[in-house]
Design a protein around this motif. Sequence first.
Motif, PDB file in Angstrom:
ATOM      1  N   LEU A  28       0.822  -1.208   0.000  1.00 31.22           N
ATOM      2  CA  LEU A  28       0.000   0.000   0.000  1.00 31.22           C
ATOM      3  C   LEU A  28       0.860   1.264   0.000  1.00 31.22           C
ATOM      4  O   LEU A  28       0.535   2.246  -0.677  1.00 31.22           O
ATOM      5  CB  LEU A  28      -0.925  -0.012   1.225  1.00 31.22           C
ATOM      6  CG  LEU A  28      -2.035  -1.064   1.209  1.00 31.22           C
ATOM      7  CD1 LEU A  28      -2.808  -1.045   2.519  1.00 31.22           C
ATOM      8  CD2 LEU A  28      -2.979  -0.848   0.030  1.00 31.22           C
ATOM      9  N   LEU A  29       1.955   1.250   0.742  1.00 28.98           N
ATOM     10  CA  LEU A  29       2.850   2.404   0.758  1.00 28.98           C
ATOM     11  C   LEU A  29       3.456   2.646  -0.619  1.00 28.98           C
ATOM     12  O   LEU A  29       3.566   3.796  -1.075  1.00 28.98           O
ATOM     13  CB  LEU A  29       3.953   2.198   1.798  1.00 28.98           C
ATOM     14  CG  LEU A  29       3.518   2.261   3.264  1.00 28.98           C
ATOM     15  CD1 LEU A  29       4.665   1.840   4.173  1.00 28.98           C
ATOM     16  CD2 LEU A  29       3.047   3.672   3.612  1.00 28.98           C
ATOM     17  N   LEU A  30       3.848   1.577  -1.303  1.00 29.99           N
ATOM     18  CA  LEU A  30       4.406   1.715  -2.644  1.00 29.99           C
ATOM     19  C   LEU A  30       3.329   2.101  -3.648  1.00 29.99           C
ATOM     20  O   LEU A  30       3.596   2.853  -4.595  1.00 29.99           O
ATOM     21  CB  LEU A  30       5.074   0.406  -3.056  1.00 29.99           C
ATOM     22  CG  LEU A  30       6.320   0.020  -2.255  1.00 29.99           C
ATOM     23  CD1 LEU A  30       6.805  -1.361  -2.659  1.00 29.99           C
ATOM     24  CD2 LEU A  30       7.428   1.042  -2.444  1.00 29.99           C
ATOM     25  N   MET A  31       2.117   1.606  -3.457  1.00 31.39           N
ATOM     26  CA  MET A  31       1.024   1.945  -4.358  1.00 31.39           C
ATOM     27  C   MET A  31       0.709   3.437  -4.296  1.00 31.39           C
ATOM     28  O   MET A  31       0.428   4.072  -5.318  1.00 31.39           O
ATOM     29  CB  MET A  31      -0.220   1.128  -4.006  1.00 31.39           C
ATOM     30  CG  MET A  31      -1.385   1.342  -4.963  1.00 31.39           C
ATOM     31  SD  MET A  31      -2.843   0.344  -4.530  1.00 31.39           S
ATOM     32  CE  MET A  31      -3.369   1.187  -3.032  1.00 31.39           C
ATOM     33  N   VAL A  32       0.740   4.008  -3.096  1.00 30.93           N
ATOM     34  CA  VAL A  32       0.498   5.441  -2.939  1.00 30.93           C
ATOM     35  C   VAL A  32       1.496   6.241  -3.758  1.00 30.93           C
ATOM     36  O   VAL A  32       1.157   7.232  -4.407  1.00 30.93           O
ATOM     37  CB  VAL A  32       0.570   5.841  -1.446  1.00 30.93           C
ATOM     38  CG1 VAL A  32       0.599   7.351  -1.289  1.00 30.93           C
ATOM     39  CG2 VAL A  32      -0.621   5.265  -0.690  1.00 30.93           C
ATOM     40  N   SER A  33       2.751   5.788  -3.750  1.00 35.28           N
ATOM     41  CA  SER A  33       3.765   6.474  -4.545  1.00 35.28           C
ATOM     42  C   SER A  33       3.545   6.247  -6.034  1.00 35.28           C
ATOM     43  O   SER A  33       3.678   7.168  -6.842  1.00 35.28           O
ATOM     44  CB  SER A  33       5.163   5.980  -4.146  1.00 35.28           C
ATOM     45  OG  SER A  33       6.165   6.661  -4.864  1.00 35.28           O
ATOM     46  N   LYS A  42       9.998   8.396  -5.959  1.00 33.93           N
ATOM     47  CA  LYS A  42      10.347   8.832  -7.314  1.00 33.93           C
ATOM     48  C   LYS A  42      11.858   8.968  -7.501  1.00 33.93           C
ATOM     49  O   LYS A  42      12.418   8.514  -8.505  1.00 33.93           O
ATOM     50  CB  LYS A  42       9.653  10.153  -7.628  1.00 33.93           C
ATOM     51  CG  LYS A  42       9.876  10.632  -9.055  1.00 33.93           C
ATOM     52  CD  LYS A  42       9.073  11.892  -9.348  1.00 33.93           C
ATOM     53  CE  LYS A  42       9.297  12.358 -10.783  1.00 33.93           C
ATOM     54  NZ  LYS A  42       8.517  13.596 -11.077  1.00 33.93           N
ATOM     55  N   GLY A  43      12.519   9.590  -6.549  1.00 35.65           N
ATOM     56  CA  GLY A  43      13.962   9.776  -6.666  1.00 35.65           C
ATOM     57  C   GLY A  43      14.712   8.458  -6.705  1.00 35.65           C
ATOM     58  O   GLY A  43      15.650   8.282  -7.501  1.00 35.65           O
ATOM     59  N   PHE A  44      14.313   7.534  -5.860  1.00 35.77           N
ATOM     60  CA  PHE A  44      14.941   6.213  -5.835  1.00 35.77           C
ATOM     61  C   PHE A  44      14.748   5.494  -7.162  1.00 35.77           C
ATOM     62  O   PHE A  44      15.695   4.925  -7.730  1.00 35.77           O
ATOM     63  CB  PHE A  44      14.334   5.392  -4.693  1.00 35.77           C
ATOM     64  CG  PHE A  44      14.700   3.935  -4.705  1.00 35.77           C
ATOM     65  CD1 PHE A  44      15.955   3.516  -4.321  1.00 35.77           C
ATOM     66  CD2 PHE A  44      13.771   2.989  -5.120  1.00 35.77           C
ATOM     67  CE1 PHE A  44      16.287   2.157  -4.339  1.00 35.77           C
ATOM     68  CE2 PHE A  44      14.080   1.638  -5.140  1.00 35.77           C
ATOM     69  CZ  PHE A  44      15.345   1.228  -4.745  1.00 35.77           C
ATOM     70  N   SER A  50      18.173   4.843 -14.040  1.00 31.37           N
ATOM     71  CA  SER A  50      19.169   5.522 -14.868  1.00 31.37           C
ATOM     72  C   SER A  50      20.525   4.829 -14.787  1.00 31.37           C
ATOM     73  O   SER A  50      21.213   4.667 -15.801  1.00 31.37           O
ATOM     74  CB  SER A  50      19.302   6.986 -14.434  1.00 31.37           C
ATOM     75  OG  SER A  50      18.082   7.669 -14.592  1.00 31.37           O
ATOM     76  N   TRP A  51      20.904   4.402 -13.582  1.00 33.34           N
ATOM     77  CA  TRP A  51      22.204   3.752 -13.417  1.00 33.34           C
ATOM     78  C   TRP A  51      22.243   2.419 -14.159  1.00 33.34           C
ATOM     79  O   TRP A  51      23.230   2.114 -14.854  1.00 33.34           O
ATOM     80  CB  TRP A  51      22.486   3.527 -11.934  1.00 33.34           C
ATOM     81  CG  TRP A  51      23.900   3.079 -11.687  1.00 33.34           C
ATOM     82  CD1 TRP A  51      24.988   3.850 -11.451  1.00 33.34           C
ATOM     83  CD2 TRP A  51      24.370   1.712 -11.663  1.00 33.34           C
ATOM     84  NE1 TRP A  51      26.112   3.076 -11.284  1.00 33.34           N
ATOM     85  CE2 TRP A  51      25.765   1.757 -11.409  1.00 33.34           C
ATOM     86  CE3 TRP A  51      23.757   0.476 -11.834  1.00 33.34           C
ATOM     87  CZ2 TRP A  51      26.541   0.602 -11.307  1.00 33.34           C
ATOM     88  CZ3 TRP A  51      24.538  -0.680 -11.747  1.00 33.34           C
ATOM     89  CH2 TRP A  51      25.902  -0.620 -11.488  1.00 33.34           C
ATOM     90  N   TRP A 194      10.029   0.177 -13.168  1.00 33.61           N
ATOM     91  CA  TRP A 194      10.716   0.898 -12.111  1.00 33.61           C
ATOM     92  C   TRP A 194      11.039  -0.074 -10.979  1.00 33.61           C
ATOM     93  O   TRP A 194      10.342  -1.082 -10.811  1.00 33.61           O
ATOM     94  CB  TRP A 194       9.830   2.026 -11.577  1.00 33.61           C
ATOM     95  CG  TRP A 194       9.375   3.012 -12.594  1.00 33.61           C
ATOM     96  CD1 TRP A 194       8.117   3.154 -13.112  1.00 33.61           C
ATOM     97  CD2 TRP A 194      10.175   4.017 -13.242  1.00 33.61           C
ATOM     98  NE1 TRP A 194       8.067   4.168 -14.031  1.00 33.61           N
ATOM     99  CE2 TRP A 194       9.324   4.724 -14.134  1.00 33.61           C
ATOM    100  CE3 TRP A 194      11.517   4.388 -13.159  1.00 33.61           C
ATOM    101  CZ2 TRP A 194       9.768   5.772 -14.930  1.00 33.61           C
ATOM    102  CZ3 TRP A 194      11.974   5.437 -13.952  1.00 33.61           C
ATOM    103  CH2 TRP A 194      11.105   6.124 -14.811  1.00 33.61           C
ATOM    104  N   PRO A 195      12.081   0.206 -10.189  1.00 31.76           N
ATOM    105  CA  PRO A 195      12.418  -0.703  -9.084  1.00 31.76           C
ATOM    106  C   PRO A 195      11.261  -0.964  -8.124  1.00 31.76           C
ATOM    107  O   PRO A 195      11.063  -2.097  -7.673  1.00 31.76           O
ATOM    108  CB  PRO A 195      13.568   0.038  -8.381  1.00 31.76           C
ATOM    109  CG  PRO A 195      14.208   0.842  -9.459  1.00 31.76           C
ATOM    110  CD  PRO A 195      13.090   1.275 -10.353  1.00 31.76           C
ATOM    111  N   THR A 196      10.483   0.084  -7.811  1.00 30.27           N
ATOM    112  CA  THR A 196       9.387  -0.140  -6.863  1.00 30.27           C
ATOM    113  C   THR A 196       8.236  -0.941  -7.468  1.00 30.27           C
ATOM    114  O   THR A 196       7.384  -1.454  -6.737  1.00 30.27           O
ATOM    115  CB  THR A 196       8.857   1.201  -6.315  1.00 30.27           C
ATOM    116  OG1 THR A 196       8.571   2.086  -7.407  1.00 30.27           O
ATOM    117  CG2 THR A 196       9.865   1.844  -5.388  1.00 30.27           C
ATOM    118  N   ASP A 197       8.204  -1.071  -8.801  1.00 30.78           N
ATOM    119  CA  ASP A 197       7.211  -1.956  -9.424  1.00 30.78           C
ATOM    120  C   ASP A 197       7.443  -3.398  -8.984  1.00 30.78           C
ATOM    121  O   ASP A 197       6.498  -4.126  -8.666  1.00 30.78           O
ATOM    122  CB  ASP A 197       7.308  -1.892 -10.952  1.00 30.78           C
ATOM    123  CG  ASP A 197       6.897  -0.552 -11.518  1.00 30.78           C
ATOM    124  OD1 ASP A 197       6.201   0.192 -10.825  1.00 30.78           O
ATOM    125  OD2 ASP A 197       7.297  -0.261 -12.665  1.00 30.78           O
TER     126      ASP A 197
END
Length: 234
Positions: A28-33, A42-44, A50-51, A194-197
């Motif tokens: 849920l925390l990641l979904m909110v983002s 977003k920054g992470f 990019s790296w 994205w990593p958080t995906d």
Amino acid sequence: MHETAEPETGGRVLAPAVVAGVATLVFLLLMVSATGTLPWTKGFDLAVHSWLVAHRCAAVVSFAATLTSTASSAFAVPAVFLAAIALTRGSLGARLARAAWVTGVVGLGVLCRYGLSALIARPRPPEADWAVTASGQSFPSGHTSDAILAAGMLAWLAAQRLHDRPVLRATVWIVAGTYVAAIAWTRVYLGVHWPTDVIGSIAFGTAWLCGALVVRRALLSGGRSGAKPSSAPD
């Protein structure tokens, strides 16, 4: 030697329930983002994406593309069904019943992930960064979700047959976890997520499987009420 039913059942329901709760909170925390409501990751995501894109090489891309192709619901659902039949002891009816249950858990998990993905509608990374083709939305990662649902269920099925061989049980879980982590890595390395995906997918799959285990053990506990407890794994 038989243990008393209630302490064993209570503990065996509590542990996966706690894991499911923690995993749900992480998701849920990641979904909110991911929805952009509070984009705290977003920054992470941008930094890691990019790296990795800047440090890809052709040989590793080829390996990652091959590995990631093994994780799909078209393969996962039939594999789980067949494994349940092969790994379940007892009559054909018992094998089919177990196969129907585990396949239903995985299949419903896949459908739920599709629904969440459409609802959240997170765009993928820029297409110019993709090393392979991709379709659909970004969060949660479909390949990673399919991998953890299938690998987790297959590992659980194998662990039931190996309940008296703890070293092999641990090995099965390590192999399953390594495979899921590898699939998650391929999706980010190939630039299509994205990593958080993929972190969100692992949290989703963990919550889904542990939740299903809680329901199963609770139902078994109800069915065994007043009966002699069995030492067989559930």
